[in-house]
Design a protein around this motif. Sequence first.
Motif, PDB file in Angstrom:
ATOM      1  N   GLN A 121      65.707  17.585  62.959  1.00 52.51           N
ATOM      2  CA  GLN A 121      65.213  16.675  64.248  1.00 52.51           C
ATOM      3  C   GLN A 121      66.471  15.951  64.476  1.00 52.51           C
ATOM      4  O   GLN A 121      66.374  14.759  64.554  1.00 52.51           O
ATOM      5  CB  GLN A 121      64.092  16.284  64.159  1.00 52.51           C
ATOM      6  N   THR A 122      67.624  16.536  64.595  1.00 55.70           N
ATOM      7  CA  THR A 122      68.739  15.668  64.851  1.00 55.70           C
ATOM      8  C   THR A 122      68.896  14.794  66.132  1.00 55.70           C
ATOM      9  O   THR A 122      69.308  13.632  66.285  1.00 55.70           O
ATOM     10  CB  THR A 122      70.210  16.503  65.181  1.00 55.70           C
ATOM     11  N   ASP A 123      68.034  15.261  67.093  1.00 53.22           N
ATOM     12  CA  ASP A 123      67.675  14.634  68.215  1.00 53.22           C
ATOM     13  C   ASP A 123      66.984  13.114  68.046  1.00 53.22           C
ATOM     14  O   ASP A 123      67.018  12.255  69.101  1.00 53.22           O
ATOM     15  CB  ASP A 123      66.974  15.199  69.326  1.00 53.22           C
ATOM     16  N   PRO A 149      70.474  11.067  66.913  1.00 49.85           N
ATOM     17  CA  PRO A 149      71.859  11.818  66.937  1.00 49.85           C
ATOM     18  C   PRO A 149      72.891  11.505  65.898  1.00 49.85           C
ATOM     19  O   PRO A 149      73.603  11.999  65.320  1.00 49.85           O
ATOM     20  CB  PRO A 149      72.288  11.769  68.339  1.00 49.85           C
ATOM     21  N   VAL A 163      74.647  17.793  69.975  1.00 50.80           N
ATOM     22  CA  VAL A 163      73.175  16.990  70.512  1.00 50.80           C
ATOM     23  C   VAL A 163      73.495  15.547  70.696  1.00 50.80           C
ATOM     24  O   VAL A 163      72.733  14.993  71.644  1.00 50.80           O
ATOM     25  CB  VAL A 163      72.407  17.102  69.209  1.00 50.80           C
ATOM     26  N   TYR A 164      74.389  14.845  70.016  1.00 47.39           N
ATOM     27  CA  TYR A 164      74.632  13.644  70.438  1.00 47.39           C
ATOM     28  C   TYR A 164      75.169  13.495  71.903  1.00 47.39           C
ATOM     29  O   TYR A 164      74.824  12.483  72.653  1.00 47.39           O
ATOM     30  CB  TYR A 164      75.769  12.954  69.431  1.00 47.39           C
ATOM     31  N   SER A 196      72.322  13.884  74.282  1.00 46.77           N
ATOM     32  CA  SER A 196      71.416  12.724  74.200  1.00 46.77           C
ATOM     33  C   SER A 196      71.762  11.687  75.153  1.00 46.77           C
ATOM     34  O   SER A 196      71.140  10.846  75.654  1.00 46.77           O
ATOM     35  CB  SER A 196      71.029  12.341  72.680  1.00 46.77           C
ATOM     36  N   VAL A 237      65.608  16.427  74.675  1.00 47.15           N
ATOM     37  CA  VAL A 237      66.938  17.019  74.335  1.00 47.15           C
ATOM     38  C   VAL A 237      66.825  17.991  73.440  1.00 47.15           C
ATOM     39  O   VAL A 237      67.480  19.028  73.878  1.00 47.15           O
ATOM     40  CB  VAL A 237      67.357  15.741  73.293  1.00 47.15           C
ATOM     41  N   ARG A 238      65.692  18.357  72.676  1.00 46.81           N
ATOM     42  CA  ARG A 238      65.638  19.489  72.001  1.00 46.81           C
ATOM     43  C   ARG A 238      64.921  20.565  72.749  1.00 46.81           C
ATOM     44  O   ARG A 238      65.468  21.699  72.671  1.00 46.81           O
ATOM     45  CB  ARG A 238      64.523  19.182  70.772  1.00 46.81           C
ATOM     46  N   GLU A 260      68.151  21.743  74.685  1.00 44.34           N
ATOM     47  CA  GLU A 260      69.015  22.327  73.823  1.00 44.34           C
ATOM     48  C   GLU A 260      68.497  23.925  73.738  1.00 44.34           C
ATOM     49  O   GLU A 260      69.438  24.573  73.715  1.00 44.34           O
ATOM     50  CB  GLU A 260      69.009  21.606  72.347  1.00 44.34           C
TER      51      GLU A 260
END
Length: 261
Positions: free
Chosen positions: A29-31, A34, A70-71, A74, A82-83, A86
């Motif tokens: 879950q990088t979102d 980020p 992802v950054y 965001s 965001v996810r 993506e």
Amino acid sequence: ICALLLTVCIVAFANFQPGTHLAGWDNIQTDLNPLLGVKRAYYAVWEEYQSLGLLAGMAHGSDLIRAIGVYGLSLVVPFVHVRFVEHMLLFAGGGVGIYVLMYTLLRKEARHVSPQILGLVGALFYMFNYGTMQIFALPLEAFSLFFAFLPWLIWAGMRVYDKRGNVSKRLFIFALISVLATPFSYVQTLFVVYALVMGMVSLSTFSVRKFIQWLKLTLGLWTVILVTNMFWLVPQMYFVATGGPTAVQHAKSNQLASPDV
């Protein structure tokens, strides 16, 4: 391509649920943070945030490019979406990629049917077969990325062997796509599948009469593949050589999940 993008918009609208957050089954879950995701991917050889710290057993470093993406996403998309955005972008990328690949292959071969129509039908099948539906119903970034980038990698890889144009330029395009595609190697077995596919691409262009030329292009192609993936391949090989058997055999999660592991 416009028809495919419109189809993706319809799918996104049909699946979008306001007030919810798309959560994954493997928690990449990088979102959620980020910048922290970028930092963890950059320092991925030693996983300091796991337990008391341990040598990375998966290709965590390969996620660096996706984490940066992802950054960037965001900054323009609301946090909770965001996810979802993506994965919809990756869904669109795979469909358009198959269309471009099929159109390129069929534009000289199709006699009675338009190559655009054949490409559209192929893309729709790629996007809506049961395997794809399974991937995106409960998405994991590595599989979605593999879906999106495999057609483009095949397309760019086949263009390396094209007799027209500048070879260096074609290798550069393949290298650029290869770098962007590195995050799907988070699940290392996907890289093995990718290598097998590219091996078939290389063999399909083999020519005895032009063996030297074929060999040079093949060496160039595989040099690009290895160099663009070396930043995560080397740590992974180090893990396999030094801690792989012990980590896999003695991991409590593996012992609890299945004695066969």
